[in-house]
Enzyme design. Structure first.
Site, PDB file in Angstrom:
ATOM      1  CD  GLU A 161      -2.833   1.368   0.317  1.00 19.23           C
ATOM      2  OE1 GLU A 161      -3.707   0.507   0.222  1.00 19.23           O
ATOM      3  OE2 GLU A 161      -2.769   2.360  -0.433  1.00 19.23           O
ATOM      4  CG  ASP A 184      -0.873   5.099  -0.861  1.00 20.53           C
ATOM      5  OD1 ASP A 184      -1.624   4.648  -1.740  1.00 20.53           O
ATOM      6  OD2 ASP A 184      -1.123   5.042   0.351  1.00 20.53           O
ATOM      7  CB  SER A 222      -5.330   1.648  -2.548  1.00 19.05           C
ATOM      8  OG  SER A 222      -5.711   1.321  -1.265  1.00 19.05           O
TER       9      SER A 222
END
Ligand SMILES: *[C@@H]1O[C@H](CO)[C@@H](O)[C@H](O)[C@H]1NC(C)=O
Ligand SMILES: *[C@@H]1O[C@H](CO)[C@@H](O)[C@H](O)[C@H]1NC(C)=O
Ligand SMILES: *[C@@H]1O[C@H](CO)[C@@H](O)[C@H](O)[C@H]1NC(C)=O
Ligand SMILES: *[C@@H]1O[C@H](CO)[C@@H](O)[C@H](O)[C@H]1NC(C)=O
Ligand SMILES: *[C@@H]1O[C@H](CO)[C@@H](O)[C@H](O)[C@H]1NC(C)=O
Ligand SMILES: *[C@@H]1O[C@H](CO)[C@@H](O)[C@H](O)[C@H]1NC(C)=O
Ligand SMILES: *[C@@H]1O[C@H](CO)[C@@H](O)[C@H](O)[C@H]1NC(C)=O
Ligand SMILES: *[C@@H]1O[C@H](CO)[C@@H](O)[C@H](O)[C@H]1NC(C)=O
Ligand SMILES: *[C@@H]1O[C@H](CO)[C@@H](O)[C@H](O)[C@H]1NC(C)=O
Length: 606
Positions: free
Chosen positions: A298, A302, A517
């Site tokens: 994650e 990002d 996400s």
């Protein structure tokens, strides 16, 4: 016995700690239950914590002027209001949320009655949050409750309780105390990791100079060049040294500079140096890349998504430590903080903030106690007032994962499952799309479906009501799905962006990742570029986006998503339709159009 010694301690601390004469409020009243919350599905009590296990508790004092704060937020975020863009300073926001002196005095007296000195506590800059570390046994006495160790089916554990009390006279002053009833795990909105992607990745497969979308985009392996071409940022060069974007990490996720550099080397060569220059802030022990090899899918998704699109704008990576999760056993004294509050406490104490911040975490709304959700959401409203655009992922399970759509209020009602913080009306929530023309994102390989829904905690906000689009969408359903969702709740997402098969470098190898996400950092990157153009033109940044989107010209800069549906809960879910819809909000961003309608379009149209 306990009362007596506590009162004595309080008396002593009075004389020592407080110099100025105090209004002798000294109210006492019997405890009354302040909050109960059901144990969310998947959790079971497995035992008692050791009495000396230390919890960091946060006591939130009610903001009695929130209605006023909200009105300021709406006015300064509404393009047709004369105060549009007049964002508040930290001091101005602090003044609005500072509790009145009586509330602070009464809570301090209660703490002192329980043997807690003011010097043990730390106070937020607006004095609306009090933090103190205490053994479980002492908290149990103060809150007239009993904590248990709860274990989740997935193996994580937390120390929580289902009910707690406060002296009656404090109920009107205290909004929440945590950790008590919040079983919040803030899972990353990242559906899958496909370990062996079925695309060969080579930079030459993605010629960044093509103007033909299908020549740039491989929809099974989305790259910065594709996103920059699709959303029209590719010809824009950031101009303002003041521009700044942030993103948040929780759950021990760590960004990795080497992976980021490898990603940029392949997909945005000119930006490679930013892999080693973005700022990392560790809050409450949150892990950062210190060269010892930590990484997370994650976190890498990002940072790679953002560095690939905003270079050379300054980037801050916030890493907030504390639970959840912590793999506690009954005898391991581990701190169990709530991460959103910890993060908010930190950022709200800063004078300078990024103009845009992305968060790709969230959980089922019903697992978050109402008081906690309200406190966090009000903290986000404060950031909006400060002029920060907050983007959040909408969730990865459509209207709810099949087979899990049951209320946890003890009644087991069949219901869609909204997500929090996606459901907070003071943030901009971003759904996912795939392919071109863009459709609501899903992936049959892992069950991912872009999240959407209606809050059960937050009513439909003024900007949605005034625009009428949510009620029009509900009317267009002709009763379909009635009873499964809350027609009076805040509807989300607000907008959408690609959220399917992003190429990510993790531990030196390529993975392709699905999830909203992907969508939140992409939208945040585009908003950061818009904010850059505004700052360069001497204008205010966009701040809280939703009034502009729903009641201003903002929606004109989004491409309507017409196909797909946020399936789930064993239903077809909410379908995308012409105009605003619950599946995809206003659709996906068009950067040049945004600049045009904001009157800063000159350079970007090249
Ligand atoms: C504080 O409490 C005192 C005594 O009860 C009361 O007279 C005063 O009005 C209160 N002040 C505020 C701001 O509520
Ligand atoms: C653009 O990409 C093509 C390959 O698709 C390449 O042949 C051409 O030289 C590139 N042009 C520029 C200006 O980089
Ligand atoms: C951007 O980052 C550089 C290097 O870390 C720093 O010197 C500068 O002050 C930052 N600018 C802003 C506006 O934060
Ligand atoms: C990054 O690469 C450098 C040089 O190869 C190496 O020393 C360092 O340990 C790596 N850091 C991480 C976090 O992998
Ligand atoms: C470096 O980060 C790792 C986690 O990523 C942490 O375990 C370690 O304690 C850190 N080391 C230092 C010296 O901060
Ligand atoms: C609700 O479901 C739970 C777990 O499946 C079960 O233990 C409980 O008895 C059910 N309650 C009702 C009212 O059906
Ligand atoms: C959930 O159920 C719906 C309707 O039964 C079905 O179409 C869909 O494929 C299911 N989704 C997943 C992820 O299994
Ligand atoms: C529906 O949402 C409203 C807020 O708009 C809330 O007050 C109400 O309790 C919700 N209903 C249910 C069943 O959760
Ligand atoms: C990273 O890759 C190396 C092999 O290149 C492997 O040994 C290691 O376990 C991997 N680490 C993680 C966290 O995936």
């Amino acid at each position: 016995m306990r009362v007596f010694s506590a009162a004595l301690a309080a008396l002593l601390s009075f004389q020592v700690a407080i110099a100025k004469p105090l209004t002798p409020l000294r109210l006492r009243s019997p405890p009354a239950v302040k909050e109960t919350h059901f144990v969310p599905r998947g959790w079971a009590a497995t035992g008692e914590p050791t009495p000396d296990h230390v919890l960091d508790i946060k006591i939130g004092l009610k903001n009695k002027r929130f209605a006023e704060l909200e009105q300021h937020l709406y006015e300064i975020s509404n393009p047709s209001h004369h105060r549009y863009g007049q964002h508040f300073s930290k001091e101005e926001v602090d003044n609005l949320v500072r509790p009145n002196e009586n509330a602070s005095t009464l809570v301090d007296e209660w703490l002192q009655d329980n043997g807690i000195e003011p010097s043990q506590c730390s106070y937020s800059s607006a004095k609306d949050w009090i933090s103190v570390s205490l053994p479980v046994s002492q908290i149990e006495n103060m809150l007239d409750t009993k904590y248990s160790v709860y274990r989740h089916e997935d193996g994580t554990s937390m120390i929580r309780t289902t009910s707690w009390s406060l002296p009656q006279h404090l109920h009107e002053h205290v909004s929440t105390i945590q950790p008590t009833t919040a079983f919040l795990r803030a899972s990353p909105k990242l559906q899958t990791v496909l370990e062996s992607p079925d695309v060969e990745v080579a930079a030459e497969d993605f010629p960044p100079n093509s103007s033909d979308l299908n020549g740039v985009c491989n929809w099974e392996g989305v790259t910065p060049a594709c996103l920059r071409t699709l959303y029209g940022t590719i010809d824009y060069t950031p101009q303002s040294p003041e521009s700044h974007i942030g993103f948040t990490n929780y759950l021990g996720e760590v960004t990795n500079r080497n992976d980021t550099a490898a990603f940029l080397q392949q997909f945005r060569k000119e930006a490679v140096s930013s892999a080693y220059s973005f700022e990392q802030i560790s809050i409450d022990g949150g892990p950062i890349d210190n060269g010892t090899g930590g990484r997370g899918y994650e976190a890498n998704l990002d940072v790679e998504t953002i560095t690939g699109q905003v270079w050379p704008i300054n980037i801050t990576s916030y890493s907030t430590g504390g639970s959840p999760p912590f793999a506690a056993d009954l005898f391991t004294p581990t701190n169990t903080n709530e991460p959103y509050l910890t993060w908010l406490d930190y950022v709200l104490s800063q004078s300078d903030l990024p103009q845009t911040i992305s968060t790709s975490y969230g959980d089922d709304e019903q697992t978050v106690p109402l008081s906690y959700a309200q406190s966090v959401c009000e903290g986000f409203a404060q950031l909006g007032l400060r002029g920060v655009s907050l983007l959040f992922s909408s969730g990865d399970n459509g209207v709810g994962a099949n087979g899990t759509c049951v209320s946890n209020d003890g009644k087991n009602t069949t219901t869609f499952l909204p997500a929090f913080p996606a459901s907070c009306p003071y943030v901009t929530t971003v759904g996912g799309t795939r392919g071109y023309p863009e459709a609501v994102a899903y992936d049959t390989r892992n069950g991912y479906v872009s999240g959407s829904g209606f809050s059960n905690y937050f009513a439909q906000p003024a900007y949605q009501k005034d625009s009428g689009v949510v009620d029009q969408y509900i009317a267009s359903l002709n009763g379909k799905l009635d009873g499964l969702y809350n027609k009076t709740g805040r509807a989300y997402p607000d907008v959408a962006a690609q959220g399917y098969r992003y190429i990510t470098i993790y531990n030196g190898s390529v993975a392709t990742l699905d999830g909203t996400s992907c969508s939140s950092p992409t939208t945040a990157s585009i908003i950061a570029l818009v904010n850059d153009a505004l700052l360069a033109a001497g204008k205010s940044p966009l701040g809280f986006l939703n009034p502009w989107l729903y009641t201003g010209a903002g929606a004109q800069a989004f491409t309507d998503v017409l196909t797909g549906s946020s399936t789930g809960c064993n239903t077809a879910g909410f379908e995308a339709k012409q105009g605003w819809d619950v599946a995809s909000g206003w659709g996906t961003p068009q950067f040049p159009t945004m600049l045009d309608i904001l009157g800063v379009g000159g350079d970007a149209d090249q």
